[in-house]
Design a protein around this motif. Structure first.
Motif, PDB file in Angstrom:
ATOM      1  N   ALA A  44      11.554  18.842  13.452  1.00  0.00           N
ATOM      2  CA  ALA A  44      11.956  18.322  14.461  1.00  0.00           C
ATOM      3  C   ALA A  44      13.173  18.989  15.453  1.00  0.00           C
ATOM      4  N   SER A  45      13.553  20.909  14.674  1.00  0.00           N
ATOM      5  CA  SER A  45      14.238  21.570  15.425  1.00  0.00           C
ATOM      6  C   SER A  45      13.216  21.519  16.158  1.00  0.00           C
ATOM      7  N   ASN A  46      12.670  22.253  15.088  1.00  0.00           N
ATOM      8  CA  ASN A  46      11.126  23.027  16.170  1.00  0.00           C
ATOM      9  C   ASN A  46      10.712  22.633  17.421  1.00  0.00           C
ATOM     10  N   ILE A  47       9.845  21.116  16.948  1.00  0.00           N
ATOM     11  CA  ILE A  47       9.983  21.334  18.175  1.00  0.00           C
ATOM     12  C   ILE A  47      10.621  20.289  19.494  1.00  0.00           C
ATOM     13  N   PHE A  48      11.668  20.262  19.190  1.00  0.00           N
ATOM     14  CA  PHE A  48      12.514  19.993  20.831  1.00  0.00           C
ATOM     15  C   PHE A  48      13.473  21.102  20.367  1.00  0.00           C
ATOM     16  N   GLY A  49      13.711  22.381  19.991  1.00  0.00           N
ATOM     17  CA  GLY A  49      14.032  23.217  20.637  1.00  0.00           C
ATOM     18  C   GLY A  49      13.227  24.257  21.159  1.00  0.00           C
ATOM     19  N   ASN A  50      11.909  24.377  21.203  1.00  0.00           N
ATOM     20  CA  ASN A  50      11.123  24.962  22.373  1.00  0.00           C
ATOM     21  C   ASN A  50      11.127  23.870  22.941  1.00  0.00           C
ATOM     22  N   LYS A  51      11.347  22.598  23.532  1.00  0.00           N
ATOM     23  CA  LYS A  51      11.690  22.032  24.888  1.00  0.00           C
ATOM     24  C   LYS A  51      12.781  21.532  25.409  1.00  0.00           C
ATOM     25  N   GLY A  71      15.843  23.720  24.201  1.00  0.00           N
ATOM     26  CA  GLY A  71      16.670  24.359  24.165  1.00  0.00           C
ATOM     27  C   GLY A  71      17.479  24.713  22.991  1.00  0.00           C
ATOM     28  N   TYR A  72      18.737  25.497  23.333  1.00  0.00           N
ATOM     29  CA  TYR A  72      19.825  24.610  21.611  1.00  0.00           C
ATOM     30  C   TYR A  72      20.396  23.126  21.171  1.00  0.00           C
ATOM     31  N   ILE A  73      20.309  22.761  21.827  1.00  0.00           N
ATOM     32  CA  ILE A  73      20.453  21.104  22.164  1.00  0.00           C
ATOM     33  C   ILE A  73      19.792  20.350  21.195  1.00  0.00           C
ATOM     34  N   GLY A  74      18.407  21.226  21.903  1.00  0.00           N
ATOM     35  CA  GLY A  74      16.949  20.549  21.097  1.00  0.00           C
ATOM     36  C   GLY A  74      17.057  21.430  19.225  1.00  0.00           C
ATOM     37  N   VAL A  75      17.349  22.115  19.097  1.00  0.00           N
ATOM     38  CA  VAL A  75      17.477  22.906  17.774  1.00  0.00           C
ATOM     39  C   VAL A  75      18.684  22.381  16.958  1.00  0.00           C
ATOM     40  N   ILE A  76      19.942  22.009  17.260  1.00  0.00           N
ATOM     41  CA  ILE A  76      20.800  21.597  16.110  1.00  0.00           C
ATOM     42  C   ILE A  76      20.251  20.000  16.414  1.00  0.00           C
ATOM     43  N   LYS A 120       0.033  19.292  15.853  1.00  0.00           N
ATOM     44  CA  LYS A 120       0.050  20.466  14.995  1.00  0.00           C
ATOM     45  C   LYS A 120       0.803  21.639  15.895  1.00  0.00           C
ATOM     46  N   GLN A 121       0.188  21.747  17.391  1.00  0.00           N
ATOM     47  CA  GLN A 121       0.730  22.895  18.085  1.00  0.00           C
ATOM     48  C   GLN A 121       1.571  22.822  18.523  1.00  0.00           C
ATOM     49  N   LEU A 122       2.936  22.002  17.724  1.00  0.00           N
ATOM     50  CA  LEU A 122       4.304  21.646  18.137  1.00  0.00           C
ATOM     51  C   LEU A 122       5.465  21.685  17.123  1.00  0.00           C
ATOM     52  N   VAL A 123       4.286  22.222  15.838  1.00  0.00           N
ATOM     53  CA  VAL A 123       4.573  22.048  14.729  1.00  0.00           C
ATOM     54  C   VAL A 123       4.724  23.893  14.339  1.00  0.00           C
ATOM     55  N   ILE A 124       3.245  24.409  14.448  1.00  0.00           N
ATOM     56  CA  ILE A 124       3.475  25.836  14.168  1.00  0.00           C
ATOM     57  C   ILE A 124       3.897  26.466  15.224  1.00  0.00           C
ATOM     58  N   THR A 125       3.828  26.548  15.921  1.00  0.00           N
ATOM     59  CA  THR A 125       4.237  26.901  17.665  1.00  0.00           C
ATOM     60  C   THR A 125       5.957  27.477  16.234  1.00  0.00           C
ATOM     61  N   PRO A 126       6.544  28.427  16.496  1.00  0.00           N
ATOM     62  CA  PRO A 126       7.951  29.423  16.098  1.00  0.00           C
ATOM     63  C   PRO A 126       8.860  29.093  17.006  1.00  0.00           C
ATOM     64  N   LEU A 127       9.365  28.990  16.815  1.00  0.00           N
ATOM     65  CA  LEU A 127      11.079  28.302  17.690  1.00  0.00           C
ATOM     66  C   LEU A 127      10.952  29.606  18.235  1.00  0.00           C
ATOM     67  N   THR A 172       9.581  29.473  11.266  1.00  0.00           N
ATOM     68  CA  THR A 172       9.474  28.293  11.248  1.00  0.00           C
ATOM     69  C   THR A 172       9.193  28.234   9.815  1.00  0.00           C
ATOM     70  N   LEU A 173       8.783  27.190   9.421  1.00  0.00           N
ATOM     71  CA  LEU A 173       8.815  26.606   7.742  1.00  0.00           C
ATOM     72  C   LEU A 173       7.870  26.325   8.475  1.00  0.00           C
TER      73      LEU A 173
END
Lengths: 499, 318
Positions: free
Chosen positions: B80-87, B89-94, B144-151, B233-234
Motif C-alpha cells: 500500500a505504501s509503495n503504490i500510494f507513495g509513488n503516486k 509522495g510522503y503522505i502516500g508512503v506513510i 502487477k506494475q504498481l507493486v513491483i515498481t520500487p518506491l 520494495t518488498l
C-alpha cells in the motif's frame, strides 16, 4: 428495628439442571456482620456472586437501601458501594500490587489518558494504612507473592470502593493468625462505621464469634437464620447438614502416640534463602507432626523444602536415611504433598477430574511394556472419587466446575490411591465445610493408624492442636520450639511462643 | 529519591555498562571492525524495523494472544505504501501503510475476540489469506506494475539513519507510555495475566482486544513503512514464508521477556534489537555464512541468555 441495607426476596439461580439457589430470602441490616454458612455446594458462593454482580439471578429481587438493585457486573456493584473479596479469583499476577488494587478503575488516576502510577500507588497505600492492613510491595508484581499477601491486595481493592456492603468469601482461612486478627479488627472498625458485611467461613466457632446473625444454607435453600449470641456451634452444624454432628472431630487422646524407634524423615539444618533458616526435625512412623506460626514464619516453605520443590541453600532431607532432592524422587519414595494453594500449585483446573485424580498414580499404573491402560487410569480415578464422595456430574467434568471443598477432596484423595509412607499436608482443610473437614480428619487418623508419617502445616491453631503428636512452632523462618502433645498443648501457650 | 527509583537506576546503570562491555568485546573479537564509523550506522539502521515489529508483538503477547500473520500484514502494508507513495509522495508512503497495517491486525483481533478460535490457528489461516492476496496483487495484470515498481528514491528518507532513529525514539516513548501509563495498557496486561479476574474487575475484554489490534497494528504498519523506505520494495511471500519475517522480532521479544524482571519490556525491546542485530553483524564480519548457521548461533545465544535470566526465578521463561 434496625434498617435493612440489603433485602433479597425469592432469589433463584440455576446452572443447567443444577439449582444452586432456590427462592432465597435474606436481609442484611445496617452495621451488621452477617455470617453465611453451608456445606460445600450449598449455594453460598452463588448467592454472594449475584449480590456482587458476577451472576444475574434467574428470578427474585434484590433491594439496596430500599431501591431496586440488579448489578450487571462487579463494577456496577462497586458503583453501588458493594464490594467483594472472592474465594477463587485472586489478582492479576502480571501486574503490580498497586495496579491490582485499582484494576478496572485506573481512569480515576488518569489525566489526558495517562495514568499516574504514583498517585495510584499513593491511594492504594492510603487504603492499606486506613484499614491497617499488612503492607505489601505496591510496585512489585503480584506474581510470586504469598497467597495471604494476594488476599490482602484483594481486600484493599474491596475497601477502596468505600463499600457500604462488604462481602468476604472464605478469606480468613487463607490468613495466618496475626493477619486474621487484623481482619477481625477491620470488621469491628467497619461495623463501628455503621457499615455492613457478609462473611462466609467454614470455621463455625469463628463465625459465631465475629458475626451478629448467621444464615445457614442447605441444598440451595435457607435452612435457618440464627442470632450468633444465642447459638452454639453444634446447632449451626446440625442446621447445615440436616443431622446431628458430633462436636469433636479432632483426636480425643491427650498423649503423643507413634513409633519412636526410627524416624521416617530426618531434616537436618535445612535453609531456604529468604524463607527458612537452619530447621531440623524428625517425623516418625504413625506420627502427625504439626507446624504453626504467624505470617512470614516460614511454615509453608517447610512442606515445599521437604518435598524438593524449594532449592535448599543448606542442610539435607533424608527419607529413611536416603537423601531427597527433587519432587520426582520424593514421589518415587512414596511421599505425598498437598499444597495450600490448590488452584495454582496442585490441580490442573482445565483438565478433567479423572486426569487430576490419576496423575500421581501413573507410575504404578504403567504396564510392563511402558503403556498405561486408560481403563485402569479411569477406574482408579472413579474409585477415589467414590471413596471421597466428590460431588460431580461424572469424573469427566472439568476440575474448574467443582466447589472448593470438592476440589480439596480430589487434591487430598488422589494420594490415597497410592502406598504412601509420608504425607505433607499444607492447610488441608482450607475452604472446606465441617462435614468434609470431619472426613479429612478421619482420613488423617486412619493414615496415622496405618503407620503413615504426616507433616501437618496449618494456619488454624485448633487444627494443629487437635491433630498433632508434636507441634513445631516457627517464627521468622526459624524453628523456635517443639511441643509434645499433653497438658501444655493449648492455644494460649502457642500464641505466646508464636507472636 | 524512592528506593524503587534508585533500584531501577542502578539496574539501568549496570545494564548499560554490561551492554557497552559486550559491544567492546564484539569489537575486539571482530578485530576492530565492529565499532567503526562505517559499521555503526549499518547496525543502527537495522534495529528500527525489528524494534517496531517487536513492540507490536509485545502488545499481542501481553494480552496472551499470538499472531502468525504479522509478516503477511507487513507485506500488504508495504504494498500500500509503495503504490500510494509513488503516486502521492510522503503522505502516500506513510498514511496507507499505517492504515493497512492497523486495519488488518484490527480485523485479526476481531476474529480472535469474537470467534474464540485459538489465535495461533486463526492467524496461520489469515497469514495464508494475506499471502495469497499479496500474490494476487503481484500477478494480476492491473496491479502487477504498481507493486513491483520500487518506491521512488525521493520518498525514502524514512529509511535513512537519521529519520529512522527519530522514529525509533518516538516509537519508544509511545510504546512505553501506552504499555505502562494508560488504562488500556494496564487492561491489556490484566487480560494476559488473568482474563477472568480482569473481567470481574470490570475490564471490557473484547473492547480491550480490539484496542490491542489497533495498537499492535499501528506499530506493525509503521514497521512496514520503515522497511519499505529502507529497501525500496518488498518481495511477496507464499507458502507461509511470510512467517520468517517475524523471527528476528520474535527473538527480540523473547529476549526482552527474559529481561523483563529487571527492565521494562518496552525499554528492553530496542536494546534487545541492538543486541540481536549486533550478533548477526558480528557473525557476518566473522564470515559466518548467513542463513542457517547465523540463525543457529542466535538460537544458542537465546538459550544461554534464557538460562542466565532464569536463575533464581521460580517461574518459567516462555
Amino acid at each position: 428495628m434496625a434498617e435493612n441495607v440489603l433485602e433479597i426476596r425469592g432469589l433463584s439461580k440455576s446452572f443447567g439442571s443444577t439449582r444452586a439457589n432456590i427462592g432465597i430470602d435474606f436481609t442484611l441490616q445496617k452495621g451488621e456482620i452477617h455470617g453465611l454458612i453451608g456445606e460445600n455446594g450449598s449455594g453460598k458462593s452463588t448467592l454472594i456472586s449475584q449480590i456482587a454482580g458476577l451472576y444475574a439471578p434467574d428470578s427474585g429481587e434484590m433491594r439496596l437501601f430500599s431501591e431496586s438493585y440488579a448489578p450487571r457486573s462487579p463494577l456496577e456493584a462497586n458503583e453501588s458501594r458493594v464490594s467483594m473479596v472472592v474465594q477463587e479469583l485472586g489478582v492479576v499476577s502480571s501486574l503490580p500490587a498497586g495496579v491490582n488494587v485499582y484494576l478496572g478503575r485506573t481512569k480515576l488516576f488518569s489525566k489526558f489518558g495517562l495514568v499516574s502510577i504514583k498517585k495510584l500507588n499513593q491511594a492504594a497505600n492510603d487504603e492499606f494504612e486506613k484499614w491497617d492492613l499488612p503492607k505489601v510491595g505496591l510496585h512489585e508484581l503480584a506474581d510470586g507473592m504469598l497467597i495471604e499477601n494476594r488476599k490482602m491486595i484483594e481486600l484493599a481493592r474491596a475497601m477502596s470502593v468505600d463499600p457500604e456492603v462488604l462481602i468476604l468469601d472464605e478469606i480468613t482461612q487463607s490468613l495466618s493468625y496475626n493477619n486474621r486478627n487484623k481482619l477481625y479488627e477491620l470488621l469491628k472498625k467497619f461495623k463501628a462505621m455503621e457499615r455492613s458485611a457478609i462473611v462466609i467461613t467454614h470455621d463455625v466457632e469463628e463465625l459465631i464469634q465475629i458475626t451478629d446473625r448467621i444464615t445457614v444454607l442447605r441444598d440451595g435453600e435457607v435452612a435457618g437464620v440464627l442470632e450468633s449470641a444465642n447459638t452454639t456451634a453444634d446447632e449451626v452444624k446440625q442446621l447445615m447438614v440436616g443431622r446431628e454432628i458430633s462436636g469433636e472431630y479432632y483426636r480425643s487422646d491427650n498423649e503423643p502416640d507413634y513409633d519412636e524407634t526410627a524416624p521416617v524423615l530426618t531434616v537436618n539444618g535445612v535453609s531456604v534463602a529468604g524463607e527458612i533458616e537452619d530447621v531440623s526435625f524428625e517425623v516418625h512412623k504413625g506420627e502427625i507432626l504439626g507446624f504453626c506460626g504467624i505470617s512470614d514464619s516460614g511454615i509453608h516453605a517447610i512442606g515445599k523444602a521437604v518435598y524438593g520443590l524449594e532449592k535448599l541453600s543448606a542442610g539435607e532431607v533424608l527419607l529413611n536415611g536416603k537423601p531427597l532432592k527433587s519432587p520426582t524422587k520424593a514421589l518415587a519414595s512414596n511421599m505425598a504433598y498437598v499444597p495450600k494453594d490448590r488452584d495454582n500449585d496442585a490441580l490442573m483446573m482445565q483438565a478433567s477430574i479423572w486426569e487430576n485424580l490419576a496423575l500421581p498414580s501413573t507410575t504404578e499404573l504403567t504396564g510392563k511394556m511402558c503403556f498405561i491402560s486408560p481403563g485402569k487410569l479411569r477406574s482408579t480415578a472413579q474409585s477415589v472419587a467414590e471413596k471421597m464422595t466428590v460431588k460431580c456430574r461424572d469424573i469427566y467434568q472439568p476440575m474448574s466446575d467443582l466447589s472448593g471443598g470438592n476440589k480439596q477432596k480430589v487434591n487430598f484423595g488422589r494420594w490415597l490411591a497410592k502406598d504412601i509412607k509420608l504425607l505433607i499436608l499444607d492447610c488441608p482443610t482450607r475452604g472446606v465445610d465441617v462435614g468434609v473437614k470431619a472426613y479429612l480428619y478421619s482420613l488423617m487418623k486412619e493414615a496415622k493408624k496405618n503407620g503413615i508419617a504426616t507433616i501437618l502445616i496449618s494456619d488454624e491453631l485448633t487444627e494443629v492442636l487437635g491433630m498433632s503428636d508434636r507441634l513445631c512452632v516457627m517464627k521468622n523462618g526459624k524453628l523456635v520450639t517443639i511441643i509434645p502433645r499433653g497438658d501444655g498443648f493449648t492455644e494460649h501457650s502457642l500464641i505466646k511462643v508464636m507472636v | 529519591m524512592g528506593s524503587n527509583t534508585k533500584k531501577n537506576l542502578i539496574t539501568a546503570g549496570v545494564f548499560i555498562v554490561c551492554l557497552a562491555a559486550g559491544l567492546l568485546l564484539f569489537n575486539i573479537v571482530s578485530g576492530g571492525k565492529f565499532l567503526t564509523a562505517d559499521n555503526i550506522p549499518v547496525v543502527l539502521s537495522h534495529i528500527v524495523y525489528p524494534a517496531f515489529t517487536a513492540w507490536g508483538l509485545s502488545f499481542l503477547f501481553a494480552c496472551g494472544y499470538t499472531d502468525m500473520s504479522v509478516g503477511g500484514v507487513v507485506v500488504l502494508a508495504a504494498f500500500a505504501s509503495n503504490i500510494f507513495g509513488n503516486k502521492f509522495g510522503y503522505i502516500g508512503v506513510i498514511i496507507p501503510g499505517i492504515i493497512v497495517g492497523t486495519l488488518l491486525i484490527f480485523i485479526n483481533f476481531n476474529i480472535f475476540a469474537y470467534t474464540k478460535i485459538p489465535s495461533w490457528i486463526a492467524s496461520i489461516s489469515l497469514a495464508m489469506i494475506y499471502e495469497a492476496f499479496g500474490f494476487f496483487l503481484k500477478t494480476n495484470s492491473s496491479t502487477k506494475q504498481l507493486v513491483i515498481t520500487p518506491l521512488n528514491r525521493d520518498y525514502r528518507a524514512i529509511g535513512q539513519l537519521g529519520p529512522s532513529l527519530i522514529l525509533l525514539a518516538v516509537g519508544f516513548i509511545l510504546a512505553y507510555i501506552i504499555y505502562n501509563r494508560t488504562t488500556i495498557g494496564l487492561n491489556i496486561r490484566a487480560i494476559g495475566g488473568n482474563k477472568e479476574v480482569a473481567k470481574a474487575m470490570g475490564v471490557n475484554v473484547n473492547k480491550t482486544l480490539l484496542w490491542v489490534g489497533v495498537l499492535a497494528g499501528l506499530f506493525i504498519g509503521v514497521a512496514a513503512v520503515i522497511q519499505l523506505s529502507y529497501s525500496g520494495t518488498l518481495t511477496v511471500k507464499t507458502g507461509l514464508t511470510s512467517m520468517s519475517m517475524i523471527f528476528q522480532p520474535l527473538a527480540i521479544v523473547l529476549l526482552a521477556q527474559i529481561l523483563q524482571k529487571r527492565i521494562n519490556i518496552t525499554i528492553a525491546i530496542p536494546i534487545c534489537s541492538l543486541i540481536i542485530y549486533s550478533i548477526f553483524n558480528l557473525l557476518t564480519i566473522l564470515h559466518v555464512p548467513s542463513g542457517t548457521l547465523q540463525e543457529a548461533c542466535l538460537g544458542a545465544f537465546l538459550i544461554i541468555f534464557a538460562i542466565i535470566g532464569q536463575r533464581k526465578s521460580k517461574g518459567v521463561v516462555k
